[in-house]
Write a protein that holds these residues in place. Sequence first.
Motif, short mmCIF file in Angstrom:
data_model
loop_
_atom_site.label_atom_id
_atom_site.label_comp_id
_atom_site.label_asym_id
_atom_site.label_seq_id
_atom_site.Cartn_x
_atom_site.Cartn_y
_atom_site.Cartn_z
N LEU A 110 -11.96 73.21 -15.31
CA LEU A 110 -11.53 73.65 -13.98
C LEU A 110 -10.61 74.87 -14.08
O LEU A 110 -10.70 75.79 -13.26
CB LEU A 110 -10.81 72.50 -13.25
N ASP A 111 -9.78 74.90 -15.10
CA ASP A 111 -8.89 76.05 -15.29
C ASP A 111 -9.69 77.32 -15.57
O ASP A 111 -9.44 78.38 -14.97
CB ASP A 111 -7.92 75.79 -16.43
N VAL A 112 -10.66 77.22 -16.46
CA VAL A 112 -11.51 78.39 -16.77
C VAL A 112 -12.30 78.81 -15.53
O VAL A 112 -12.45 80.00 -15.25
CB VAL A 112 -12.44 78.08 -17.95
N ALA A 113 -12.78 77.83 -14.76
CA ALA A 113 -13.54 78.14 -13.55
C ALA A 113 -12.69 78.92 -12.55
O ALA A 113 -13.17 79.87 -11.92
CB ALA A 113 -14.06 76.85 -12.91
N HIS A 114 -11.45 78.52 -12.39
CA HIS A 114 -10.55 79.24 -11.48
C HIS A 114 -10.34 80.68 -11.93
O HIS A 114 -10.33 81.62 -11.13
CB HIS A 114 -9.20 78.53 -11.39
N ARG A 115 -10.17 80.86 -13.23
CA ARG A 115 -9.97 82.21 -13.76
C ARG A 115 -11.24 83.06 -13.57
O ARG A 115 -11.17 84.24 -13.22
CB ARG A 115 -9.59 82.13 -15.24
N MET A 116 -12.38 82.45 -13.79
CA MET A 116 -13.65 83.16 -13.57
C MET A 116 -13.81 83.55 -12.11
O MET A 116 -14.27 84.66 -11.79
CB MET A 116 -14.82 82.28 -14.02
N ARG A 117 -13.48 82.65 -11.22
CA ARG A 117 -13.63 82.93 -9.79
C ARG A 117 -12.82 84.16 -9.41
O ARG A 117 -13.32 85.04 -8.68
CB ARG A 117 -13.19 81.72 -8.96
N THR A 118 -11.60 84.25 -9.90
CA THR A 118 -10.76 85.40 -9.59
C THR A 118 -11.39 86.69 -10.11
O THR A 118 -11.43 87.71 -9.40
CB THR A 118 -9.36 85.22 -10.21
N LEU A 119 -11.88 86.66 -11.32
CA LEU A 119 -12.47 87.85 -11.93
C LEU A 119 -13.74 88.29 -11.19
O LEU A 119 -13.95 89.49 -10.93
CB LEU A 119 -12.81 87.58 -13.39
N LEU A 120 -14.58 87.34 -10.83
CA LEU A 120 -15.86 87.67 -10.21
C LEU A 120 -15.69 88.07 -8.75
O LEU A 120 -16.41 88.95 -8.25
CB LEU A 120 -16.81 86.49 -10.35
#
Length: 323
Positions: free
Chosen positions: A155-165
């Motif tokens: 979930l942490d990595v997903a949140h970071r990816m969401r911000t980047l994308l």
Amino acid sequence: MSYVGPGFEPSPPRRPRRRPLTVALVALVPGALLGWVVYEVVGGAGSDGGAGAVGTTASASGPVSPRSSAASSAGSGDDKPGGTPKASPTPTASAPAVSGPLKGKVIVIDPGHNAGNFQHTAEINRKVNIGTNWKECDTTGTATNSGYKEAEFTLDVAHRMRTLLQAQGATVKLTQDGDRPFGPCVDERARIGNQAGADAVVSVHADGSGAGNRGFHVILPGSVNEGAADTRSIVGPSRALGERVAGNFVRATGSAPSNYIGGGTGLDTRTDLGGLNLSTVPKVFIECGNMRDSKDAALLTSGAWRQKAAQGISDGIVSFLRG
């Protein structure tokens, strides 16, 4: 007391006839001073833009509220006391929606498992149809030896990816955002990507293999055409997505491909995962490392490394979508 000495003589007594003149002068001096002050404030000083000009401007415009005063001083970094106040800045319109190279693209990120699955074992053990057969709704996922859960990592990595994308203009959806007690089941995870009409879906995981097994690998869908599963149309684009993700993951994190799966390629093809079998859009899984290996675990539990992982996966998605 007066000092009397050589060359100094007492002043002669004043004559009575001079007293009226003295009184008149004393009376005139305050008036002259008052007139000079009035001239300087109202007339003289106002002509050269000095303090008098500010005073007359302020009095003409009426009292200044603290808010407008603060806005004036904030308008420029070089405002000086005593200078002419600058007008408050005009309010700007709301910032437009983010635009970028991925505008119009829909990306679904699937954070593997759910931290609440541990408390809902009966629900996640329920069998669901994955096209080729029936499997459990979900699993608890793995964890490091120190107790850091795979579900927390994903979930942490997903949140970071969401911000980047999102910064690149993409519309990003998550299959779960820590907003449900357990799940979703693997068939629902696939359905979320399908219904979104996603241009790419990535399911984020971390492995639970034996100590000494290190590195990442990307799981690709194999060709399946059985029951509710038909992956034939997505096998090719999913492989292209997986290859881009793997290559960019290496560049961003410095991690090596798995030394125990994929023959050193970092790629593994499977036909037994419901999340892939039921997908009708390009989709891959990535196992970012092995939580049961102490060296990999040190990376997976590092926020700085997770940011690199998110960057690598996101860069792979961007590369795939931009061709």
